[in-house]
Design a protein around this motif. Structure first.
Motif, short mmCIF file in Angstrom:
data_model
loop_
_atom_site.label_atom_id
_atom_site.label_comp_id
_atom_site.label_asym_id
_atom_site.label_seq_id
_atom_site.Cartn_x
_atom_site.Cartn_y
_atom_site.Cartn_z
N MET A 1 0.89 -1.35 0.11
CA MET A 1 -0.05 -0.27 -0.03
C MET A 1 0.90 1.20 0.06
N ASP A 2 0.89 2.14 -0.69
CA ASP A 2 1.54 3.18 -1.11
C ASP A 2 0.92 4.28 -1.65
N LEU A 3 0.87 5.10 -0.64
CA LEU A 3 0.21 6.18 0.18
C LEU A 3 0.61 7.65 0.37
N SER A 4 2.32 7.64 -0.29
CA SER A 4 2.62 8.47 0.08
C SER A 4 2.85 9.87 -1.08
N ASN A 5 3.06 10.70 -0.68
CA ASN A 5 3.38 12.19 -1.52
C ASN A 5 1.72 12.53 -1.66
N ASN A 6 1.06 12.59 -0.42
CA ASN A 6 -0.50 12.78 -0.79
C ASN A 6 -0.72 14.08 0.78
N THR A 7 -2.68 14.58 0.74
CA THR A 7 -1.78 15.70 1.96
C THR A 7 -2.90 14.58 3.36
N LEU A 8 -2.73 13.40 3.40
CA LEU A 8 -3.36 12.75 4.36
C LEU A 8 -3.02 13.57 5.91
N THR A 9 -4.21 13.66 6.06
CA THR A 9 -3.83 13.94 7.98
C THR A 9 -4.20 13.16 9.48
N ARG A 10 -4.46 13.50 9.99
CA ARG A 10 -5.00 12.72 11.02
C ARG A 10 -3.71 11.25 11.53
N GLU A 11 -4.81 10.45 12.20
CA GLU A 11 -3.66 9.41 12.35
C GLU A 11 -4.48 8.25 12.36
N ILE A 12 -3.15 7.69 11.36
CA ILE A 12 -3.19 6.05 10.83
C ILE A 12 -4.60 5.12 11.32
N PRO A 13 -5.28 5.13 10.57
CA PRO A 13 -6.94 4.44 10.75
C PRO A 13 -6.03 2.81 11.66
N PRO A 14 -7.23 1.64 12.81
CA PRO A 14 -6.91 1.13 12.79
C PRO A 14 -7.36 -0.13 12.35
N SER A 15 -8.35 0.04 11.10
CA SER A 15 -8.39 -0.88 9.88
C SER A 15 -7.19 -1.33 9.31
N ILE A 16 -5.95 -1.03 9.00
CA ILE A 16 -4.53 -0.96 9.01
C ILE A 16 -4.49 -2.19 9.50
N SER A 17 -4.37 -2.40 10.34
CA SER A 17 -4.01 -3.62 10.78
C SER A 17 -4.66 -4.87 10.26
N GLU A 18 -5.88 -4.51 10.13
CA GLU A 18 -6.99 -5.82 8.91
C GLU A 18 -6.11 -6.50 8.09
N LEU A 19 -4.86 -5.80 8.00
CA LEU A 19 -4.36 -6.29 6.47
C LEU A 19 -3.49 -6.96 6.46
N ARG A 20 -3.48 -8.03 6.41
CA ARG A 20 -2.77 -9.40 7.41
C ARG A 20 -2.17 -9.44 6.62
N ASN A 21 -1.75 -9.65 4.43
CA ASN A 21 -1.02 -10.17 4.13
C ASN A 21 0.31 -8.98 3.13
#
Length: 153
Positions: A1-21
């Motif tokens: 997952m590459d979301l670099s070079n954006n304007t993402l703000t706030r915290e990393i969402p906990p749902s990322i932990s569901e991406l086990r692979n």
């Protein structure tokens, strides 16, 4: 997952932990703040974690070293504080560790000098203190070490 070079703000969402692979998580050059969430260490297949040039603060979670596959960890250019966790290097797969340009302090953990997979360390521009580990000089794959602009003795 590459979301670099954006304007993402706030915290990393906990749902990322569901991406086990998930093997790669690039969130560099955003505006993400808050602490680095410990649940990132629960991603068992993670090999590359790049969170540089954000607004992360707080300490580096010890859980980041709980994955045996982590090869590249770049946390540079944030506002991280605290000491380097002794557990970051336990998987002995880590090849690149970059924590430059933060507010990290304390000694370099002894375990770093036992991580034989390391080939690149950049921890310059922090407040690390103590002495340079003799074990670093014996790491068989180490090709680059940058520790300038710290408080080492």
């Amino acid at each position: 997952m590459d979301l670099s070079n954006n304007t993402l703000t706030r915290e990393i969402p906990p749902s990322i932990s569901e991406l086990r692979n998930l093997t790669l998580l690039n969130l560099f050059r955003n505006r993400i703040d808050g602490a680095i969430p410990p649940f990132i260490g629960d991603l068992p297949e993670l090999e590359v974690l790049q969170l540089w040039e954000n607004n992360f603060n707080g300490s580096i979670p010890a859980q980041l070293g709980s994955t045996d596959n982590l090869q590249l960890l770049d946390l540079s250019s944030n506002r991280l504080t605290g000491s380097l966790p002794d557990t970051l290097y336990t998987g002995n797969c880590l090849q690149t560790l970059i924590t430059l340009d933060n507010y990290l302090f304390g000694p370099i953990p002894d375990s770093l000098g036992r991580c034989e997979s390391l080939n690149r360390i950049q921890m310059d521009d922090n407040f690390l203190n103590g002495s340079i580990l003799s074990g670093l000089l014996n790491l068989p794959n180490l090709a680059q070490v940058e520790l300038q602009d710290n408080l080492l003795t």
